[in-house]
Design a protein around this motif. Structure first.
Motif, PDB file in Angstrom:
ATOM      1  N   THR A 118       0.840  -1.193   0.000  1.00  0.00           N
ATOM      2  CA  THR A 118       0.000   0.000   0.000  1.00  0.00           C
ATOM      3  C   THR A 118       0.883   1.254   0.000  1.00  0.00           C
ATOM      4  O   THR A 118       2.112   1.163   0.054  1.00  0.00           O
ATOM      5  N   GLN A 119       0.222   2.418  -0.042  1.00  0.00           N
ATOM      6  CA  GLN A 119       0.899   3.707   0.029  1.00  0.00           C
ATOM      7  C   GLN A 119       0.486   4.423   1.306  1.00  0.00           C
ATOM      8  O   GLN A 119      -0.570   4.124   1.881  1.00  0.00           O
ATOM      9  N   GLY A 121      -1.156   6.647   3.938  1.00  0.00           N
ATOM     10  CA  GLY A 121      -2.464   7.292   3.979  1.00  0.00           C
ATOM     11  C   GLY A 121      -3.572   6.519   3.311  1.00  0.00           C
ATOM     12  O   GLY A 121      -4.733   6.920   3.393  1.00  0.00           O
ATOM     13  N   GLU A 122      -3.252   5.416   2.646  1.00  0.00           N
ATOM     14  CA  GLU A 122      -4.287   4.607   1.994  1.00  0.00           C
ATOM     15  C   GLU A 122      -4.626   3.407   2.863  1.00  0.00           C
ATOM     16  O   GLU A 122      -3.743   2.782   3.458  1.00  0.00           O
ATOM     17  N   ASP A 123      -5.927   3.062   2.923  1.00  0.00           N
ATOM     18  CA  ASP A 123      -6.371   1.906   3.706  1.00  0.00           C
ATOM     19  C   ASP A 123      -5.987   0.620   2.998  1.00  0.00           C
ATOM     20  O   ASP A 123      -6.040   0.522   1.762  1.00  0.00           O
ATOM     21  N   VAL A 124      -5.585  -0.350   3.805  1.00  0.00           N
ATOM     22  CA  VAL A 124      -5.343  -1.698   3.292  1.00  0.00           C
ATOM     23  C   VAL A 124      -6.220  -2.646   4.116  1.00  0.00           C
ATOM     24  O   VAL A 124      -6.294  -2.536   5.332  1.00  0.00           O
ATOM     25  N   ARG A 178      -4.450   1.665   8.233  1.00  0.00           N
ATOM     26  CA  ARG A 178      -4.023   2.876   7.520  1.00  0.00           C
ATOM     27  C   ARG A 178      -2.629   3.270   8.034  1.00  0.00           C
ATOM     28  O   ARG A 178      -2.487   3.816   9.116  1.00  0.00           O
ATOM     29  N   SER A 181       3.436   7.772   6.835  1.00  0.00           N
ATOM     30  CA  SER A 181       4.201   8.054   5.625  1.00  0.00           C
ATOM     31  C   SER A 181       5.480   7.251   5.485  1.00  0.00           C
ATOM     32  O   SER A 181       6.004   7.099   4.390  1.00  0.00           O
ATOM     33  N   GLY A 207       5.340   9.093   0.797  1.00  0.00           N
ATOM     34  CA  GLY A 207       4.079   9.746   1.044  1.00  0.00           C
ATOM     35  C   GLY A 207       4.119  11.239   0.830  1.00  0.00           C
ATOM     36  O   GLY A 207       3.091  11.892   0.797  1.00  0.00           O
ATOM     37  N   LYS A 234      -0.668  13.039   1.474  1.00  0.00           N
ATOM     38  CA  LYS A 234      -2.063  12.617   1.601  1.00  0.00           C
ATOM     39  C   LYS A 234      -2.485  12.476   3.049  1.00  0.00           C
ATOM     40  O   LYS A 234      -3.678  12.466   3.352  1.00  0.00           O
TER      41      LYS A 234
END
Length: 645
Positions: A118-119, A121-124, A178, A181, A207, A234
């Motif tokens: 994932t990146q 700030g993005e939910d996994v 989540r 960074s 991030g 983000k």
């Protein structure tokens, strides 16, 4: 049929083993493990063709039904039946001194995709199946994530902390994470009852993004260049800022009017990078690397002109803040290590322009009646900088100047010195005098050089000046030499003192006089005369090379004899005697004549005249009369004889 075979196989092993051998059968579900004599045996997975993956001592073995491997020396493992519906396998352990570890949990956790990327700030989201292999009951569920992560367990759309399962029942839960960074690979542990499942999350990228619309710029050496950097993230995060510059260059980050070393991001934020290019930088390209957290970008600067070895120019403008006028005549100095490198004075427009080599200096600006200003400035080669300085006028300030502090004179002279006193302060002031004169001398301060009335103080308005006179009178007994006096002037307003020194060089007076004793003589032609002439030193200093000059009438054609010819020195109040002897020629007619006698020295001279009456001796007067009478008798005879015609 398989169960019958397993039972038979187990019985066979039991009957054929030694009396001390042991046999254990155990059922493992996918992901479960057991410790055998300190060695972990884990059931990893199975395939549709009936093969199973078993991990022993970190080594994975793919086995079919009935295959046997050694766990440790003397203890073997044989694969029994596989249950596809329950994702379980029957394992048979046999050997001597088997020590079994903790039995597998009754709660089975499994995820088809236990590792995700994932990146920041993005939910996994991980989907996990929770199976109850034991008795019916409530199974608590807890997720443990790295610090700063947002982690929760959902069943449907609701956050839960456990599930209720009957024996053999399975439920699905979602683990939602989540990450922040920082990139990396992180473990997340899901606990359900006494079972654990490790999920792996790989965070890619920092991030934070750095964007610069104009990353390549051109500048002249010695100047500054700025880059506008747009930073974005983000997720809310605080990132440090750093910059890598060429040797000798300087760089600072500016945001909100202040220099910063870090920035808080929640979306986008703009930061200015201010780069100072040294004046001696060579012409060419230079890279600049900028970092914000783990994000980096490269900028470039092209130096178009170098100023190596050149001076910088400093323009100083000096202003009176109260009047708003520029101040002329102010002293402007640039100092380095306490030594003056260059100095100048401001012109009528209050401006001074000076040049100096590149470097850091102390700027000092001074002016009579104003406060002194000190500043630290930097001079850059090939560049011009303007500095505005405000000098505030002092409430009390004065100057005192003696126009001619040294004078020479002779005994009897009066020494007068002129002093100009100026009140340059903001306020009116009174000044007192204290005059120290040589011992025995008369001394006073007055406002009139012809007056002998002294004064002890004077009042002077702001911006005005007055003239004073210091009068020194030597006594009659003063010796020749230099004498010193001092006048101390004190301001009553500030207490400031100034001392003026005066010198009186007293030299002796020179005077010479002579006395011939007689001022008229009667001399017979052809005779000599003798005079005794006295020469007097009427001054206070010695006379040198003293002699007499005697000037006789021109038609006498003779010279006087003078004894002595000269005296090398004639002291104060001393008298010298000279003898003058001269002869009147015999053919000189009777009558009055003038003889000039001069007393001459290196310093002075004096002259006297003597009247000389010359007579004829030996009956010469009667002969002349007889000649005249004879001529008259002869004339009478002639007249009688011839008569008048």
């Amino acid at each position: 049929m398989r169960r019958i075979f397993i039972v038979f196989f187990a019985v066979l092993l039991a009957t054929s083993a030694l009396a001390s051998a042991e046999t254990f059968t155990i059922v493992l579900h996918t992901g479960q493990s057991i410790s055998v004599n300190g060695v972990t045996v884990r059931f990893l997975d199975f395939s549709e063709d009936g093969r199973v993956a078993v991990q022993v001592k970190g080594t994975t073995h793919v086995l079919s039904y009935g295959d046997t491997i050694e766990v440790v020396k003397g203890i073997n493992l044989t694969v029994g039946s596989l249950s596809f519906s329950e994702s379980s396998v029957l394992l048979v352990l046999y050997g001597e001194n088997i020590s079994m570890g903790e039995q597998p949990s009754n709660i089975q956790l499994e995820s088809r995709f236990p590792s995700k990327i994932t990146q920041p700030g993005e939910d996994v989201v991980f989907t996990v199946r929770v199976r109850n292999l034991g008795q019916e009951g409530f199974v608590p569920v807890v997720v443990t994530a790295p610090r700063g992560w947002d982690a929760k367990v959902l069943a449907g759309n609701s956050e839960v902390d456990g599930v209720y399962l009957k024996s053999g029942e399975t439920a699905e839960v979602s683990v939602v994470l989540r990450p922040p960074s920082r990139p990396g690979k992180y473990p997340v542990v899901l606990q359900a009852g006494d079972s654990e499942l490790t999920l792996w999350v790989t965070v890619v990228g920092g991030g934070v993004e750095i964007t610069c619309l104009y990353p390549v710029k051109e500048v002249e050496a010695g100047r500054n260049v700025s880059f506008s950097l747009v930073l974005s993230s983000k997720v809310p995060v605080t990132v440090p800022l750093n910059v890598t510059l060429p040797s000798g260059w300087e760089g600072k980050f500016l945001a909100g009017g202040d220099f910063v070393r870090g920035v808080y991001l929640s979306g986008e934020s703009t930061v200015e990078l201010l780069v100072s290019v040294p004046s001696n930088a060579s012409v060419g390209w230079y890279p600049i690397e900028v970092g914000a957290g783990d994000a980096r970008t490269t900028l470039s600067v092209y130096v178009s002109k170098s100023h190596a070895g050149e001076n910088g120019t400093v323009t100083v403008k000096v202003l009176d803040p109260e009047s708003g006028n520029y101040i002329p005549g102010a002293s402007v100095q640039l100092l380095r290590d306490g030594e003056t490198v260059v100095s100048a004075r401001t012109l009528s427009d209050g401006t001074a322009v000076i040049e100096a080599p590149e470097g850091e200096y102390t700027l000092i600006v001074t002016k009579d009646a104003y406060n002194t200003v000190r500043r630290t400035i930097r001079v850059t080669a090939g560049s011009e900088v303007e500095v505005k300085v405000s000098l505030k006028k002092l409430p009390y300030y004065f100057t005192a100047d003696a126009l001619s502090p040294t004078k020479s004179g002779v005994l009897g002279d009066v020494f007068v010195y002129e002093v100009v006193l100026k009140n340059l302060g903001e306020n009116d002031d009174t000044y007192t005098f204290d005059l120290k004169a040589p011992e025995g001398w008369g001394a006073l301060v007055t406002d009139d050089p012809s007056s002998r009335r002294g004064m002890g103080s004077v009042y002077v308005e702001s911006g005005s000046d007055t003239r004073l006179y210091v009068v020194l009178i030597p006594p009659d007994t003063a010796e020749i030499g230099d004498y010193h006096a001092a006048l101390k002037i004190t301001s009553l307003g500030s207490g400031e003192e100034k001392i003026l020194n005066f010198t009186a060089s007293l030299s002796g007076s020179y005077g010479i006089a002579l006395s011939p004793g007689k001022y008229s003589l009667k001399i017979e032609a052809g005779k000599s005369a003798e005079l005794h002439v006295r020469v007097y030193n009427t001054g206070t200093s010695p006379l040198t090379n003293v002699k007499l000059n005697v000037e006789l009438p021109e038609d006498w054609k003779t010279k006087a004899q003078i004894t002595p010819e000269r005296m090398s020195e004639l002291g104060r109040d001393e008298v010298a005697e000279f003898t003058v002897k001269f002869t009147v020629p015999a053919n000189v007619d009777s009558g009055d004549y003038v003889v000039k006698i001069s007393a001459v020295s290196d310093q002075d001279k004096s002259e006297e005249k003597i009247r000389v009456t010359v007579t004829k001796g030996g009956g010469s007067e009667y002969i002349g009369i007889a000649v005249i009478l004879g001529a008259l008798v002869l004339l009478g005879i002639l007249l009688r004889k011839y008569g008048r015609r």
